[in-house]
Design an enzyme around this catalytic site. Structure first.
Site, PDB file in Angstrom:
ATOM      1  N   TYR A 117       0.848  -1.208   0.000  1.00 32.09           N
ATOM      2  CA  TYR A 117       0.000   0.000   0.000  1.00 32.09           C
ATOM      3  C   TYR A 117       0.878   1.251   0.000  1.00 32.09           C
ATOM      4  O   TYR A 117       0.708   2.157  -0.825  1.00 32.09           O
ATOM      5  CB  TYR A 117      -0.908  -0.025   1.233  1.00 32.09           C
ATOM      6  CG  TYR A 117      -1.661   1.275   1.465  1.00 32.09           C
ATOM      7  CD1 TYR A 117      -2.681   1.674   0.604  1.00 32.09           C
ATOM      8  CD2 TYR A 117      -1.341   2.104   2.543  1.00 32.09           C
ATOM      9  CE1 TYR A 117      -3.368   2.869   0.816  1.00 32.09           C
ATOM     10  CE2 TYR A 117      -2.024   3.297   2.758  1.00 32.09           C
ATOM     11  CZ  TYR A 117      -3.037   3.670   1.891  1.00 32.09           C
ATOM     12  OH  TYR A 117      -3.708   4.852   2.103  1.00 32.09           O
TER      13      TYR A 117
HETATM   14  P1  NAD Z   1     -12.415   4.153   1.510  1.00 34.87           P
HETATM   15  O1  NAD Z   1     -12.001   2.767   1.160  1.00 34.87           O
HETATM   16  O2  NAD Z   1     -13.555   4.326   2.458  1.00 34.87           O
HETATM   17  O3  NAD Z   1     -12.724   4.991   0.203  1.00 34.87           O
HETATM   18  C1  NAD Z   1     -12.175   4.703  -1.063  1.00 34.87           C
HETATM   19  C2  NAD Z   1     -13.339   4.535  -2.041  1.00 34.87           C
HETATM   20  O4  NAD Z   1     -12.779   4.362  -3.335  1.00 34.87           O
HETATM   21  C3  NAD Z   1     -14.201   3.311  -1.751  1.00 34.87           C
HETATM   22  O5  NAD Z   1     -15.561   3.693  -1.626  1.00 34.87           O
HETATM   23  C4  NAD Z   1     -13.987   2.395  -2.943  1.00 34.87           C
HETATM   24  O6  NAD Z   1     -15.158   1.699  -3.305  1.00 34.87           O
HETATM   25  C5  NAD Z   1     -13.535   3.379  -4.014  1.00 34.87           C
HETATM   26  N1  NAD Z   1     -12.647   2.786  -5.025  1.00 34.87           N
HETATM   27  C6  NAD Z   1     -11.558   1.997  -4.801  1.00 34.87           C
HETATM   28  N2  NAD Z   1     -10.995   1.650  -5.971  1.00 34.87           N
HETATM   29  C7  NAD Z   1     -11.734   2.248  -6.950  1.00 34.87           C
HETATM   30  C8  NAD Z   1     -11.659   2.258  -8.357  1.00 34.87           C
HETATM   31  N3  NAD Z   1     -10.716   1.561  -9.017  1.00 34.87           N
HETATM   32  N4  NAD Z   1     -12.576   2.968  -9.056  1.00 34.87           N
HETATM   33  C9  NAD Z   1     -13.573   3.655  -8.398  1.00 34.87           C
HETATM   34  N5  NAD Z   1     -13.696   3.664  -7.059  1.00 34.87           N
HETATM   35  C10 NAD Z   1     -12.784   2.969  -6.343  1.00 34.87           C
HETATM   36  O7  NAD Z   1     -11.115   4.867   2.093  1.00 34.87           O
HETATM   37  P2  NAD Z   1     -10.952   6.274   2.825  1.00 34.87           P
HETATM   38  O8  NAD Z   1     -10.553   6.001   4.226  1.00 34.87           O
HETATM   39  O9  NAD Z   1     -12.119   7.139   2.547  1.00 34.87           O
HETATM   40  O10 NAD Z   1      -9.675   6.818   2.075  1.00 34.87           O
HETATM   41  C11 NAD Z   1      -9.741   7.821   1.054  1.00 34.87           C
HETATM   42  C12 NAD Z   1      -8.344   8.013   0.499  1.00 34.87           C
HETATM   43  O11 NAD Z   1      -7.474   8.452   1.542  1.00 34.87           O
HETATM   44  C13 NAD Z   1      -7.710   6.756  -0.070  1.00 34.87           C
HETATM   45  O12 NAD Z   1      -6.932   7.133  -1.184  1.00 34.87           O
HETATM   46  C14 NAD Z   1      -6.797   6.275   1.036  1.00 34.87           C
HETATM   47  O13 NAD Z   1      -5.715   5.511   0.548  1.00 34.87           O
HETATM   48  C15 NAD Z   1      -6.341   7.599   1.611  1.00 34.87           C
HETATM   49  N6  NAD Z   1      -5.928   7.516   3.026  1.00 34.87           N
HETATM   50  C16 NAD Z   1      -6.848   7.231   3.995  1.00 34.87           C
HETATM   51  C17 NAD Z   1      -6.448   7.176   5.319  1.00 34.87           C
HETATM   52  C18 NAD Z   1      -7.415   6.875   6.440  1.00 34.87           C
HETATM   53  O14 NAD Z   1      -6.973   6.766   7.592  1.00 34.87           O
HETATM   54  N7  NAD Z   1      -8.725   6.739   6.173  1.00 34.87           N
HETATM   55  C19 NAD Z   1      -5.095   7.413   5.660  1.00 34.87           C
HETATM   56  C20 NAD Z   1      -4.199   7.701   4.643  1.00 34.87           C
HETATM   57  C21 NAD Z   1      -4.627   7.772   3.331  1.00 34.87           C
END
Ligand code: NAD
Length: 361
Positions: A170
């Site tokens: 990741y």
């Molecule tokens: P999440 O998994 O709830 O949201 C990601 C969304 O993207 C999901 O609803 C999923 O269905 C959609 N998705 C995934 N692959 C896809 C694709 N190929 N096409 C279309 N949709 C797709 O995660 P989150 O916690 O809301 O995270 C949002 C972003 O922030 C992500 O990029 C994650 O890597 C990053 N991030 C989150 C955190 C955290 O603590 N939540 C920390 C660091 C980085």
């Protein structure tokens, strides 16, 4: 897509608003909150999400219904579908893209490495290609991650620190995303802002994250597994409340500047920025559990085991000076207050009533 869902200048826009934003991963945790906040201040928002089954898709559908009741339309589709993206850019002249779609989570990479390459590498490139070909070219704000700091043990992490020791696939895909977006910035003049989020939590959160799964298990009377680092050192995270992250995302969109290319041709230098969005006060996992126990009013059954080396890092801690200076980013919610709000949402969403049979105390 109704044109009204993403007007160039919606009537009654708040100061700094009037954007037309494509939010990828809109039915995700952060995507839902950001889309609602953008809509609330009068910006036009269209979402895209593939509703994959990494975690309970019914939670994503419930978020979609919430978004829809606030005038945010979410297209069901994959960011790897270049034709769909081209159509969206054809219909709506997006001024900004908030790119949050990704395969999140560090441990799942052991089971399904391909999903990280699909969404975080191939999907990112397909999206950047669509942005490059769009007219106007949108400014892009996207979610990188604190995981890029990997095994670096110099805390707090600042944006100039080394990011060459990823501890998981990741993290490696997020680091690769930073290099890929930088390339599109200097070749095609796309305005790029990468945000390194630090462990985001709150209502409508992600069931795969510790605070969420601990809550579920505690309420069901099941044990929770608490990882401990080497030499009995507790793991710690710079937990950051969702409303603070939303403010950082909106501040980034507001200050993103313009892409300088058109139809794939570059005209001049466009901004390339990276910011930490954290809370600057790490909390150990045992402390997280104590706060949850307090708000749930239930004792956890803890299984403390040594961290198995499956992608987790021992601690995270953000230096947020740059975001404070350039975005006006100022987190205001501590873990105690934030978890209280999360627990309130959790009990209501899953139908727990204090004092009733379904609530073990
Ligand atoms: P999440 O998994 O709830 O949201 C990601 C969304 O993207 C999901 O609803 C999923 O269905 C959609 N998705 C995934 N692959 C896809 C694709 N190929 N096409 C279309 N949709 C797709 O995660 P989150 O916690 O809301 O995270 C949002 C972003 O922030 C992500 O990029 C994650 O890597 C990053 N991030 C989150 C955190 C955290 O603590 N939540 C920390 C660091 C980085």
């Amino acid at each position: 897509i109704r044109a009204s869902a993403a007007p160039r200048r919606p009537p009654g826009s708040a100061a700094g608003a009037g954007m037309s934003v494509l939010v990828t991963g809109a039915a995700g945790f952060v995507g839902t909150h950001c889309s609602l906040a953008l809509r609330k201040r009068g910006d036009g928002v269209v979402g895209i999400d593939n509703f994959n089954a990494y975690y309970d898709p019914s939670l994503k559908k419930a978020r979609k219904a919430l978004l829809s009741s606030h005038g945010v339309f979410v297209v069901e589709g994959d960011i790897n579908d270049g034709r769909l993206l081209a159509k969206l850019f054809d219909v709506v002249p997006f001024t900004h893209v908030l790119h949050l779609a990704a395969q999140a989570g560090v441990r799942y990479a052991m089971e399904n490495p391909a999903s990280y390459v699909h969404s975080n590498i191939a999907g990112l490139v397909t999206l950047l290609e669509a942005c490059k070909d769009a007219d106007p070219q949108p400014a892009i704000v996207w979610a990188s991650s604190s995981s890029v700091y990997g095994l670096n043990d110099k805390v707090p992490f600042s944006e100039r620190d080394r990011t060459d020791q990823p501890a998981s696939l990741y993290a490696a895909t997020k680091k690769a995303g930073e290099e890929i977006t930088h390339t599109y910035n200097h070749i095609y003049g796309l305005s790029i802002t990468g945000l390194r989020f630090f462990t985001v939590y709150g209502p409508w959160g992600r069931p795969d994250m510790a605070y969420f799964s601990f809550t579920r298990n505690i309420l069901q009377g099941k044990p929770i597994t608490v990882y401990r680092g080497k030499d009995h050192v507790d793991l710690a995270r710079d937990f950051t409340y969702i409303d603070d992250i939303v403010k950082g995302c909106l501040g980034s969109l507001d200050t993103a500047g313009k892409s300088t290319g058109t139809g794939g041709k570059k005209r001049g230098p466009a901004p390339y920025r990276i910011f930490n969005l954290g809370n600057t006060s790490p909390v150990t996992v045992p402390n997280l559990v104590s706060i949850l126990e307090k708000h749930l009013r239930v004792k956890a059954k803890k299984n403390v085991v040594e961290m198995p080396g499956n992608g987790d890092v021992p601690f995270t801690h953000a230096n947020i000076s740059l975001a404070r200076e350039q975005l006006g980013y100022k987190p205001t919610t501590n873990l105690d207050v934030g978890l209280k709000k999360f627990v309130k949402w959790y009990l209501s969403y899953y139908g727990y009533t204090r004092g009733s049979k379904n609530f073990r105390q």
